[in-house]
Design a protein around this motif. Structure first.
Motif, mmCIF file in Angstrom:
data_model
loop_
_atom_site.group_PDB
_atom_site.id
_atom_site.type_symbol
_atom_site.label_atom_id
_atom_site.label_comp_id
_atom_site.label_asym_id
_atom_site.label_seq_id
_atom_site.Cartn_x
_atom_site.Cartn_y
_atom_site.Cartn_z
ATOM 1 N N UNK A 87 0.465 5.056 -49.806
ATOM 2 C CA UNK A 87 0.287 3.532 -49.879
ATOM 3 C C UNK A 87 0.294 3.299 -51.442
ATOM 4 N N UNK A 88 0.007 4.166 -52.206
ATOM 5 C CA UNK A 88 -0.143 3.724 -53.635
ATOM 6 C C UNK A 88 1.170 3.517 -54.180
ATOM 7 N N UNK A 89 2.006 4.661 -53.772
ATOM 8 C CA UNK A 89 3.477 4.406 -54.338
ATOM 9 C C UNK A 89 3.831 2.842 -54.011
ATOM 10 N N UNK A 90 3.815 2.252 -52.821
ATOM 11 C CA UNK A 90 4.203 1.039 -52.235
ATOM 12 C C UNK A 90 3.423 0.043 -53.236
ATOM 13 N N UNK A 91 2.012 0.177 -53.257
ATOM 14 C CA UNK A 91 1.267 -0.734 -53.932
ATOM 15 C C UNK A 91 1.811 -0.858 -55.211
ATOM 16 N N UNK A 92 2.128 0.338 -56.186
ATOM 17 C CA UNK A 92 2.581 0.266 -57.518
ATOM 18 C C UNK A 92 3.811 -0.578 -57.508
ATOM 19 N N UNK A 93 4.651 -0.273 -56.577
ATOM 20 C CA UNK A 93 6.006 -1.289 -56.351
ATOM 21 C C UNK A 93 5.748 -2.996 -56.331
ATOM 22 N N UNK A 94 4.809 -2.974 -55.668
ATOM 23 C CA UNK A 94 4.455 -4.416 -55.187
ATOM 24 C C UNK A 94 3.745 -5.062 -56.761
ATOM 25 N N UNK A 95 2.841 -4.568 -57.089
ATOM 26 C CA UNK A 95 2.010 -4.987 -58.291
ATOM 27 C C UNK A 95 2.888 -5.202 -59.474
ATOM 28 N N UNK A 96 3.731 -3.993 -59.844
ATOM 29 C CA UNK A 96 4.462 -4.210 -61.055
ATOM 30 C C UNK A 96 5.524 -5.084 -60.989
ATOM 31 N N UNK A 135 7.642 -10.428 -62.640
ATOM 32 C CA UNK A 135 8.102 -11.534 -62.356
ATOM 33 C C UNK A 135 7.272 -12.774 -62.970
ATOM 34 N N UNK A 136 6.199 -12.845 -62.909
ATOM 35 C CA UNK A 136 4.973 -13.829 -63.504
ATOM 36 C C UNK A 136 5.564 -13.758 -64.989
ATOM 37 N N UNK A 137 5.340 -12.610 -65.541
ATOM 38 C CA UNK A 137 5.227 -12.670 -67.033
ATOM 39 C C UNK A 137 6.892 -13.196 -67.558
#
Length: 561
Positions: A191-200, A205-207
């Motif tokens: 899940x952490x690997x997935x979560x990293x992809x999502x969060x980064x 994108x916002x930046x």
């Protein structure tokens, strides 16, 4: 349609139910629960160390997600915006610590080959008492660290779902408790690997969109924000860039040192080196993790600048939308605005509601990833180090997993209750746990790996002194004022030299001295323990799944390699 509710604090954040972001959050929750179910565990190796089956890149992503907490995703930009140069110390400290981990500790920890940080302390210092102290401190660190994550979850739930802050904390913490209890370290790592992809992706994108929409940056906002930084300083607040305007040089150094050394003492970070099959993978995990971390950390200062300009001069032209509760400038924004600054920056740039929600969803992914790692480290400390090693050595795997899952439930409930009324900003809460890890664990880990003559008496004395210094500093300037109504620190003199966020500058040298002096005047460690330490530095590559204890049991090296 869910009606917007009143925020806990006066804020510029546009709260209320947002359909696309809400669906994104729901999809994330279902995905994480599904991964947790698919990788559900039935063996303690999978529960605590993911069967030592994680590769370097995947583990690096897990390290990044584990590290990119709500404090990093939301809190660091807020701290830079509201404290300027002093806030930059959080980026310096939290990044630099990984170089020490890479050079001095990652491979050596993997070579030692245990399950948990308290496991290392107990076996290296041949003492169940030392193991018990380490397990207790691991639980405390997980507790304090996770409170900040709960706070971030609550803020984002207000923005995305229109829920109350309290309901958001309870909802998201509940989801985390369920999937971590189900999946353990194996599912948590996936899940952490997935979560990293999502969060980064959400963060970048916002930046980029804010930079493009305002004409401030194109392909490298990290390097193109100089003109905006200069404008922010000249037009609104010169103090933003003054090195020691917000805090003194001493306080800045105290903070940075605590964060650097605390990075090297966090149990939920160090256990990631036990999830790989050998020391080479442990080293490369750290390199990849540092790369993934820098992608986000490098952007936090840019978010602070972009957000600061938009907070002062909103492009929408609606001044009332951003001045609620603000006193003078962006550096005095309310705490809720600061902790939500990353999402708020995209909102103030007049971006579509769904885009702002996606950025906010990244913060939820960050908080969930870190909380999962913290809960696993806490459960392993309780089930493996306390229940199995100290209470019932013949405990079955079924019993250990039951105790571990019960621990996740209990600490999750306690964290949720405190997060409903947190004692400090997200970044400050996390920094406190770093100060504890630095004072209590870093000297013990470092000397345990690099000085074979460090004794159990030295380690125990050092950890007790570290607890006294770090806990005392936090109680003095944070806990006592928060929960007793005392104005300021209980002892202003103590707070001036041993601050709660930076107690390691004084505490770590003192603990090092205590361990060394006590070790010199007590009986030398047994020979088999010295062989373990030597094997942690052997130039001979390890076999997969091998550990120093396996080699030492066969005779090992009896002299330094």
């Amino acid at each position: 349609m869910i009606e917007p509710v009143t925020l806990q604090y006066e804020t510029a954040v546009d709260i209320g139910f947002k359909a696309i972001p809400a669906l994104t959050i729901v999809a994330m929750m279902v995905l994480f629960l599904g991964v947790g179910y698919f990788f559900r565990v039935a063996a303690v190796d999978d529960l605590w160390v993911a069967g030592r089956s994680i590769g370097a890149i995947e583990n690096g992503m897990a390290i990044g997600a584990n590290w990119m907490s709500a404090a990093s995703y939301l809190g660091v930009a807020a701290l830079i915006a509201t404290a300027g140069y002093y806030g930059l110390g959080f980026v310096v400290g939290w990044t630099t610590g990984y170089f020490i981990l890479l050079i001095f500790m990652a491979a050596q920890f993997r070579r030692f080959g245990k399950y948990t940080a308290p496991d290392f302390v107990g076996d290296r210092f041949y003492s169940n008492y030392a193991r018990g102290i380490a397990a207790f401190v691991t639980l405390v660190i997980a507790f304090v660290y996770a409170i900040g994550q709960g706070s971030g979850m609550g803020l984002m739930a207000q923005y995305i779902l229109g829920l109350s802050y309290e309901a958001g904390v309870i909802l998201f913490m509940g989801v985390t408790i369920v999937y971590v209890a189900l999946s353990g370290m194996l599912g948590a790592t996936k899940n952490m690997a997935l979560q990293y992809v999502i969060l980064i992706l959400a963060f970048l994108l916002g930046l980029y969109v804010v930079g493009w929409s305002q004409g401030w940056s194109t392909v490298m906002p990290y390097l193109e924000a100089g003109a905006q930084t200069e404008l922010l300083i000249e037009e609104f607040h010169a103090q933003f860039a003054e090195p020691f305007a917000a805090e003194s040089f001493y306080m800045w150094m105290a903070l940075v040192v605590s964060l650097i050394l605390g990075t090297c003492g966090l149990p939920h970070v160090l256990v990631r080196f036990y999830t790989v099959d050998n020391e080479r993978t442990a080293r490369w995990s750290t390199v990849w993790g540092l790369f993934f971390i820098c992608l986000l950390y490098w952007g936090t200062a840019t978010y602070a600048v972009f957000g600061g300009l938009l907070y002062e001069e909103p492009v929408s032209g609606d001044e009332t939308a951003v001045t609620a509760g603000a006193e003078d400038t962006f550096m005095n924004m309310p705490g809720a605005d600061g902790d939500a600054l990353v999402a708020l920056t995209v909102q103030l740039a007049d971006m579509p509601e769904w885009l702002v929600g996606i950025v906010a969803a990244g913060a939820v992914a960050a908080a969930l990833a870190t909380t999962a790692g913290l809960f696993v480290s806490a459960s392993s400390a309780a089930a493996h180090d306390i229940y199995t090693n100290l209470y019932k050595t013949e405990a079955t795997q079924r019993e250990q997993m039951a105790v571990g899952r019960t621990t996740i439930l209990v600490i999750g409930i306690l964290v949720t209750l405190i997060a409903l009324n947190p004692p400090a900003l997200i970044g400050e809460l996390v920094a406190m746990s770093f100060a504890i890890a630095a004072c209590v664990f870093f000297p013990v880990f470092f000397l345990g790996l690099w000085w074979e003559n460090a004794t159990q008496e030295g380690a125990i004395a050092g950890m007790l002194v570290g607890i006294l210094v770090s806990f005392g500093a936090i109680a003095n300037d944070t806990a006592i004022p928060m929960y007793t109504g005392v104005e300021g620190a209980f002892s202003t003199t103590l707070a001036a030299y041993v601050p709660g966020l930076g107690s390691a500058l004084v505490g770590v040298p003192v603990v090092f001295a205590v361990i060394i002096v006590v070790s010199l005047v007590t009986e030398s460690p047994p020979e088999h323990v010295k062989r373990l330490v030597r094997q942690c530095h052997s130039p001979k590559p390890m076999d997969k799944m091998d550990a120093a204890e396996d080699v030492a049991a066969d005779g090992g090296t009896t002299t330094d390699d």
